[in-house]
Design a protein around this motif. Sequence first.
Motif, mmCIF file in Angstrom:
data_model
loop_
_atom_site.group_PDB
_atom_site.id
_atom_site.type_symbol
_atom_site.label_atom_id
_atom_site.label_comp_id
_atom_site.label_asym_id
_atom_site.label_seq_id
_atom_site.Cartn_x
_atom_site.Cartn_y
_atom_site.Cartn_z
ATOM 1 N N ILE A 351 81.020 30.527 4.006
ATOM 2 C CA ILE A 351 81.695 31.271 5.063
ATOM 3 C C ILE A 351 83.159 30.864 5.080
ATOM 4 C CG2 ILE A 351 79.647 31.687 6.452
ATOM 5 C CD1 ILE A 351 80.285 29.217 8.087
ATOM 6 N N ASP A 352 84.023 31.784 5.501
ATOM 7 C CA ASP A 352 85.477 31.545 5.442
ATOM 8 C C ASP A 352 86.140 31.776 6.789
ATOM 9 O OD1 ASP A 352 86.579 31.084 2.534
ATOM 10 O OD2 ASP A 352 84.915 32.482 2.320
ATOM 11 N N HIS A 353 87.109 30.913 7.061
ATOM 12 C CA HIS A 353 87.957 31.058 8.255
ATOM 13 C C HIS A 353 89.195 30.213 8.019
ATOM 14 C CE1 HIS A 353 89.339 30.627 12.456
ATOM 15 N NE2 HIS A 353 88.646 31.739 12.696
ATOM 16 N N PRO A 375 90.201 28.348 -0.665
ATOM 17 C CA PRO A 375 91.281 28.000 0.259
ATOM 18 C C PRO A 375 90.807 27.748 1.686
ATOM 19 C CG PRO A 375 91.265 30.355 -0.117
ATOM 20 C CD PRO A 375 90.231 29.788 -1.036
ATOM 21 N N ASN A 376 89.692 28.357 2.128
ATOM 22 C CA ASN A 376 89.318 28.183 3.538
ATOM 23 C C ASN A 376 87.813 28.366 3.747
ATOM 24 O OD1 ASN A 376 89.148 30.944 3.136
ATOM 25 N ND2 ASN A 376 90.952 31.415 4.362
ATOM 26 N N GLY A 377 87.006 27.865 2.812
ATOM 27 C CA GLY A 377 85.566 28.081 2.883
ATOM 28 C C GLY A 377 84.780 26.837 3.246
ATOM 29 N N ILE A 378 83.735 27.020 4.040
ATOM 30 C CA ILE A 378 82.721 25.991 4.267
ATOM 31 C C ILE A 378 81.445 26.457 3.577
ATOM 32 C CG2 ILE A 378 81.101 25.103 6.001
ATOM 33 C CD1 ILE A 378 83.421 24.617 7.857
ATOM 34 N N ARG A 379 80.874 25.565 2.755
ATOM 35 C CA ARG A 379 79.603 25.861 2.097
ATOM 36 C C ARG A 379 78.473 25.178 2.869
ATOM 37 N NH1 ARG A 379 79.727 24.458 -4.199
ATOM 38 N NH2 ARG A 379 79.968 22.406 -3.260
ATOM 39 N N LEU A 380 77.438 25.942 3.144
ATOM 40 C CA LEU A 380 76.238 25.419 3.772
ATOM 41 C C LEU A 380 75.177 25.318 2.685
ATOM 42 C CD1 LEU A 380 76.358 27.758 6.899
ATOM 43 C CD2 LEU A 380 77.260 25.427 6.726
#
Length: 405
Positions: A351-353, A375-380
């Motif tokens: 997801i990106d923010h 550049p702005n992702g969180i991986r779950l």
Amino acid sequence: MTDTSVNAAESLDGADSLAAFPAKFVRSPEVRAYLDGNSLGRPTIASAARLAEFVDEQWGGRLIRGWDESWYDLPLTLGDRLGAATLGAAPGQTFIGDSTTVVLYKLIRAALTARPDRSEIVIDTGNFPTDRYIVEGIAAELGKTLRWIDPPIEGGVTANAVQAALTENTALVVISHVAYRSGYLADMPGITAIAHDAGALVLWDLCHSAGVVDTQLDEWGVDLAAGCTYKYLNGGPGSPAFGYVRSEHIESMTQPIQGWMGSSSPFEMGPGYAPHHGIRRFISGTPSIVGSLAMQDMLGLIEQAGIPAIRAKSVAMTEYALELVDELLTPLGVTVSSPRNADERGSHVTIDHESFAEVNAALWKQGIIPDFRRPNGIRLGLSPLSTTYAEVQLGIEAIHAQLVK
């Protein structure tokens, strides 16, 4: 409307057919939710005992005798076990040893020796940096041409994209089965068949799929594959990688790092190198025995659960994560950079923010551990045997809390 409550997550855990497995892993009280199993798997409790026993009884007790008793063959016996449990590979085609980087280098060079009259390598811009860097270096070393596929950030390499990149000069296609950022699950049998129709070989990077995605290397005609063992195979930091070479290619391929353990008669210490007749020829130096210990216990759990059940929970957990993201995070400007179709998704969701670098750092301080990808992702990263639905709910709720502060 998705039920985002703790009670709903606990109900899912209660109904989980694999609910007994999370308790088999070491769980630190400092870690409230671990959502990075696609980078480094939790250790099993059994591995903690195995490591202690090895120091006292094997290393300390057997000493050099251990090589004759089991260690010498461990890269092959463990490779066969891994192949059977996770890769769909018959015995004699899989080995354990070296880092993923070194295994990739050896297999890429070996593949190119098998297609000496072809000058091109196909790879994608979204592949893991190591894969791209190795291919760039080999291309420069051997005077090969790179043909780049440029997949979208939320997707990966499709069969159509490979078809468009192939020419009569393509020697090798190098693709990750699951894209490291987006989680896109490539069509392994389809792409392999397309490459073969063009006379090319294919090397699959299985780092983000081994142990969590149903993979049938033999049935799908795969030529070569490589992968690490510290993600879903829980071998520990820096545990040795694995390589697969299809049986029909083993005797015809030459790998470039000619070490003593891959020779036809390692203990003869002969004046010249002659490769072993089997998969041992792809081993180079003395293997890491200590690094091969922990993955044996995880393989035991995988064998017990079965890849079909593991894959089913992976799909269910990533679907649940996406439902929570849509309910809690999408209204706050978060976007999903992973496939919505479960058939095209591995076991992690990205997801990106724009604020996620700061959010991820704050989560780590709370004992909630996903990972950040620029550049702005969180991986779950959801490892089905060790991750609970409650951890997924807690992690996404914590992201929501950070975004509304």
